[in-house]
Scaffold this motif. Structure first.
Motif, mmCIF file in Angstrom:
data_model
loop_
_atom_site.group_PDB
_atom_site.id
_atom_site.type_symbol
_atom_site.label_atom_id
_atom_site.label_comp_id
_atom_site.label_asym_id
_atom_site.label_seq_id
_atom_site.Cartn_x
_atom_site.Cartn_y
_atom_site.Cartn_z
ATOM 1 N N TYR A 1 0.833 -1.204 0.000
ATOM 2 C CA TYR A 1 0.000 0.000 0.000
ATOM 3 C C TYR A 1 0.870 1.258 0.000
ATOM 4 C CZ TYR A 1 -3.575 3.299 1.627
ATOM 5 O OH TYR A 1 -4.419 4.370 1.763
ATOM 6 N N HIS A 2 0.672 2.141 -1.004
ATOM 7 C CA HIS A 2 1.376 3.424 -1.104
ATOM 8 C C HIS A 2 2.899 3.257 -0.989
ATOM 9 C CE1 HIS A 2 -2.268 5.577 -1.308
ATOM 10 N NE2 HIS A 2 -2.524 5.718 -0.023
ATOM 11 N N LEU A 3 3.428 2.148 -1.473
ATOM 12 C CA LEU A 3 4.831 1.838 -1.237
ATOM 13 C C LEU A 3 5.757 2.890 -1.835
ATOM 14 C CD1 LEU A 3 7.055 -0.019 -0.222
ATOM 15 C CD2 LEU A 3 6.851 -1.330 -2.342
ATOM 16 N N VAL A 4 5.562 3.240 -3.093
ATOM 17 C CA VAL A 4 6.474 4.165 -3.754
ATOM 18 C C VAL A 4 6.418 5.545 -3.100
ATOM 19 C CG1 VAL A 4 7.017 5.291 -5.945
ATOM 20 C CG2 VAL A 4 6.327 2.892 -5.924
ATOM 21 N N LYS A 5 5.227 6.003 -2.778
ATOM 22 C CA LYS A 5 5.098 7.307 -2.114
ATOM 23 C C LYS A 5 5.820 7.299 -0.769
ATOM 24 C CE LYS A 5 0.570 8.519 -3.985
ATOM 25 N NZ LYS A 5 -0.858 8.703 -3.623
ATOM 26 N N ARG A 6 5.637 6.237 -0.017
ATOM 27 C CA ARG A 6 6.237 6.193 1.315
ATOM 28 C C ARG A 6 7.756 6.057 1.242
ATOM 29 N NH1 ARG A 6 3.922 1.824 4.800
ATOM 30 N NH2 ARG A 6 3.543 0.661 2.881
ATOM 31 N N LEU A 7 8.264 5.356 0.220
ATOM 32 C CA LEU A 7 9.713 5.289 0.029
ATOM 33 C C LEU A 7 10.286 6.677 -0.243
ATOM 34 C CD1 LEU A 7 10.190 2.082 -2.171
ATOM 35 C CD2 LEU A 7 11.165 2.463 0.092
ATOM 36 N N CYS A 8 9.599 7.423 -1.105
ATOM 37 C CA CYS A 8 10.069 8.767 -1.424
ATOM 38 C C CYS A 8 10.009 9.677 -0.198
ATOM 39 C CB CYS A 8 9.238 9.354 -2.564
ATOM 40 S SG CYS A 8 9.472 8.552 -4.169
ATOM 41 N N GLU A 9 8.907 9.624 0.523
ATOM 42 C CA GLU A 9 8.755 10.485 1.691
ATOM 43 C C GLU A 9 9.769 10.136 2.779
ATOM 44 O OE1 GLU A 9 4.710 9.874 2.678
ATOM 45 O OE2 GLU A 9 3.929 11.127 1.040
ATOM 46 N N ALA A 10 10.144 8.854 2.870
ATOM 47 C CA ALA A 10 11.092 8.431 3.902
ATOM 48 C C ALA A 10 12.478 9.033 3.699
ATOM 49 C CB ALA A 10 11.187 6.905 3.936
ATOM 50 N N VAL A 11 12.801 9.417 2.456
ATOM 51 C CA VAL A 11 14.116 10.015 2.198
ATOM 52 C C VAL A 11 13.996 11.506 1.895
ATOM 53 C CG1 VAL A 11 15.077 7.837 1.386
ATOM 54 C CG2 VAL A 11 14.026 9.398 -0.265
ATOM 55 N N GLY A 12 12.842 12.078 2.207
ATOM 56 C CA GLY A 12 12.671 13.525 2.097
ATOM 57 C C GLY A 12 12.252 14.047 0.744
ATOM 58 N N LEU A 13 11.721 13.201 -0.141
ATOM 59 C CA LEU A 13 11.275 13.651 -1.457
ATOM 60 C C LEU A 13 9.775 13.922 -1.437
ATOM 61 C CD1 LEU A 13 13.201 11.172 -3.795
ATOM 62 C CD2 LEU A 13 13.929 13.403 -2.932
ATOM 63 N N GLN A 14 9.359 15.035 -2.020
ATOM 64 C CA GLN A 14 7.950 15.402 -2.086
ATOM 65 C C GLN A 14 7.378 14.973 -3.438
ATOM 66 O OE1 GLN A 14 6.947 19.400 -0.855
ATOM 67 N NE2 GLN A 14 8.847 19.591 0.307
ATOM 68 N N VAL A 15 6.440 14.035 -3.405
ATOM 69 C CA VAL A 15 5.858 13.490 -4.628
ATOM 70 C C VAL A 15 4.815 14.453 -5.173
ATOM 71 C CG1 VAL A 15 4.544 11.586 -5.614
ATOM 72 C CG2 VAL A 15 6.307 11.124 -3.895
ATOM 73 N N GLN A 16 4.982 14.824 -6.443
ATOM 74 C CA GLN A 16 4.020 15.682 -7.124
ATOM 75 C C GLN A 16 3.063 14.882 -8.003
ATOM 76 O OE1 GLN A 16 4.268 19.261 -6.638
ATOM 77 N NE2 GLN A 16 5.552 18.409 -5.028
ATOM 78 N N ARG A 17 3.549 13.779 -8.556
ATOM 79 C CA ARG A 17 2.730 12.988 -9.476
ATOM 80 C C ARG A 17 3.309 11.589 -9.546
ATOM 81 N NH1 ARG A 17 1.358 14.999 -15.678
ATOM 82 N NH2 ARG A 17 -0.346 13.531 -16.095
ATOM 83 N N LEU A 18 2.430 10.593 -9.675
ATOM 84 C CA LEU A 18 2.853 9.197 -9.729
ATOM 85 C C LEU A 18 2.229 8.544 -10.952
ATOM 86 C CD1 LEU A 18 4.398 6.888 -8.326
ATOM 87 C CD2 LEU A 18 2.314 6.387 -7.046
ATOM 88 N N PHE A 19 3.074 7.974 -11.809
ATOM 89 C CA PHE A 19 2.638 7.426 -13.092
ATOM 90 C C PHE A 19 3.257 6.054 -13.296
ATOM 91 C CE2 PHE A 19 3.796 7.301 -17.779
ATOM 92 C CZ PHE A 19 2.534 6.902 -18.217
ATOM 93 N N ARG A 20 2.412 5.064 -13.646
ATOM 94 C CA ARG A 20 2.909 3.727 -13.966
ATOM 95 C C ARG A 20 2.812 3.543 -15.482
ATOM 96 N NH1 ARG A 20 0.652 -1.190 -10.536
ATOM 97 N NH2 ARG A 20 -1.184 -1.070 -11.884
ATOM 98 N N PRO A 21 3.943 3.599 -16.187
ATOM 99 C CA PRO A 21 3.882 3.571 -17.656
ATOM 100 C C PRO A 21 3.608 2.205 -18.259
ATOM 101 C CG PRO A 21 6.155 3.666 -16.919
ATOM 102 C CD PRO A 21 5.316 3.767 -15.681
ATOM 103 N N GLU A 22 3.873 1.144 -17.511
ATOM 104 C CA GLU A 22 3.664 -0.205 -18.062
ATOM 105 C C GLU A 22 3.321 -1.180 -16.940
ATOM 106 O OE1 GLU A 22 5.721 -3.142 -17.857
ATOM 107 O OE2 GLU A 22 7.242 -2.330 -16.522
ATOM 108 N N PHE A 23 2.775 -2.298 -17.338
ATOM 109 C CA PHE A 23 2.486 -3.363 -16.384
ATOM 110 C C PHE A 23 2.609 -4.685 -17.108
ATOM 111 C CE2 PHE A 23 -0.186 -6.179 -13.784
ATOM 112 C CZ PHE A 23 0.299 -5.885 -12.525
ATOM 113 N N GLY A 24 3.414 -5.585 -16.548
ATOM 114 C CA GLY A 24 3.605 -6.883 -17.178
ATOM 115 C C GLY A 24 4.277 -6.812 -18.532
ATOM 116 N N GLY A 25 5.030 -5.719 -18.787
ATOM 117 C CA GLY A 25 5.715 -5.574 -20.063
ATOM 118 C C GLY A 25 4.897 -4.898 -21.139
ATOM 119 N N VAL A 26 3.672 -4.456 -20.814
ATOM 120 C CA VAL A 26 2.805 -3.793 -21.793
ATOM 121 C C VAL A 26 2.614 -2.344 -21.360
ATOM 122 C CG1 VAL A 26 0.582 -3.832 -22.966
ATOM 123 C CG2 VAL A 26 1.630 -5.974 -22.217
ATOM 124 N N THR A 27 2.889 -1.393 -22.263
ATOM 125 C CA THR A 27 2.820 0.019 -21.921
ATOM 126 C C THR A 27 1.475 0.616 -22.338
ATOM 127 O OG1 THR A 27 3.629 0.968 -24.013
ATOM 128 C CG2 THR A 27 5.283 0.109 -22.474
#
Length: 364
Positions: free
Chosen positions: A189-215
């Motif tokens: 849950y919210h893994l990428v956001k929490r990883l960024c916040e844990a090192v002091g990065l402020q997330v403005q936008r989150l985009f997943r360009p592909e899944f399973g090799g399909v974009t």
């Protein structure tokens, strides 16, 4: 056919994912040969046993369906939402059969979501045991320091345990922000956001360009397409469901960019789209009516906003008509005098009196 676990059979039949199938069993909603089953691990023979969920017969489809959706921001990847928000399935109305989203993508994130009735593939893609890598492009404020990115790869401790990114690198520099590429091996849950916040990065936008090799190349937010047979074959190879060497996933250079955002809010799902206008063009009924009633075009902006599903709220939450009326009562700029003039010191002077007897400032 050999016996198999009940939850695996339900997932392979396209009822839902294996995890949700376990919840159905524990809730007592599954029967085998008219007997309610609540024990996980119960085995069934698909050729001999009669399995029902909420009274509906379950059988395996002859062919599976696979769709890739460009999930917009402001949409949840669940079958239903108690808050009434758009769901990923709302954008697939009219698709034959029953499909479900594989994994989840945050409400305010956007990008690739796979929807299928292939429960075994869904389980392999969602479970971290099978090593499916998830690629995200994250827009962060400012220019992140190299040490912060290295900390994400080394690992940080989150409230639900340690976590780390498999890969982190600067992807692209924007005018005031930077896109970084983050690859993780689980869908917590919210893994990428929490990883960024844990090192002091402020997330403005989150985009997943592909899944399973399909974009999502070629798709707009809120649109989808069926996967080709070659794409399905390669996807199943990547998780070990079919033999052969899986084709490599898209390279960094092939990752598509996030779509430009216009207005606010997600695009309206097909089921919520208003009927088209009588003239047969792309303008809906509300837009055509607004142009007919307002030939000078003073209200066309609002009609266009309604059509996109992203009409901007008026200042202080007041409808436009009430604001105009308030200006007239208060004698603001451009206010027209009311017939008979204003009463001295009344509505036009000190404003309206509130319920408590005190004066209330007129709306602006």
């Amino acid at each position: 056919m050999a016996e198999e676990r009940l939850q695996k059979f339900l997932a392979a039949s396209g009822v839902t994912s294996r995890r949700k199938a376990e919840e159905l069993i524990l809730a007592g909603r599954v029967k085998v040969n008219q007997q309610r089953v609540t024990t996980l691990g119960t085995k069934v023979d698909p050729d001999r046993d009669l399995v029902t969920v909420d009274g509906a017969l379950v059988s395996r489809p002859e062919e599976h369906a696979y769709y890739l959706l460009y999930k917009p921001s402001g949409c949840v990847t669940t079958a239903s939402d108690p808050e009434g928000r758009p769901t990923a399935l709302d954008y697939l109305r009219g698709v034959p059969g029953r499909v479900f989203p594989v994994g989840r993508l945050d409400y305010d994130a956007e990008g690739a979501v796979l929807l299928t009735d292939d429960g075994e593939l869904a389980n392999r893609l969602a479970h971290p045991r099978y090593g499916h890598r998830r690629v995200y492009l994250v827009k962060v404020r400012g220019d992140p320091e190299a040490e912060a990115l290295e900390r994400m790869k080394r690992g940080v401790r989150l409230e639900d345990g340690p976590a780390q990114a498999l890969e982190v690198a600067v992807h692209e520099h924007a005018e005031k922000n930077v896109w970084i590429r983050v690859v993780v091996g689980e869908g917590r849950y919210h893994l990428v956001k929490r990883l960024c916040e844990a090192v002091g990065l402020q997330v403005q936008r989150l985009f997943r360009p592909e899944f399973g090799g399909v974009t999502v190349e070629g798709l707009r937010p809120g649109t989808f397409r069926p996967l080709s047979a070659d794409e399905v074959h390669a996807m199943r190879q990547r998780v070990g469901l079919e033999t052969g060497t899986a084709a490599p996933g898209p390279s960094v250079a092939m990752l598509p960019k996030a779509a430009r955002r216009h207005g606010h809010g997600p695009p309206a799902p097909p089921s919520a789209a208003p009927p088209r206008g009588a003239r047969g063009d792309d303008r809906d009924t509300s837009t055509a009516r607004a142009e007919r009633d307002d030939p000078r075009g003073e209200g066309r902006g609002a009609a266009r906003g309604d059509r996109r599903g992203d009409a901007r709220p008026e200042r202080r939450g007041e409808p436009r008509g009430e604001r105009a009326e308030a200006r007239r009562r208060a004698g603001g700029p451009g206010a027209r005098p009311r017939a008979g003039g204003a009463r001295g010191g009344g509505e036009r002077g000190g404003g309206e009196r509130g319920r408590g007897g005190g004066r209330r400032r007129p709306s602006r």
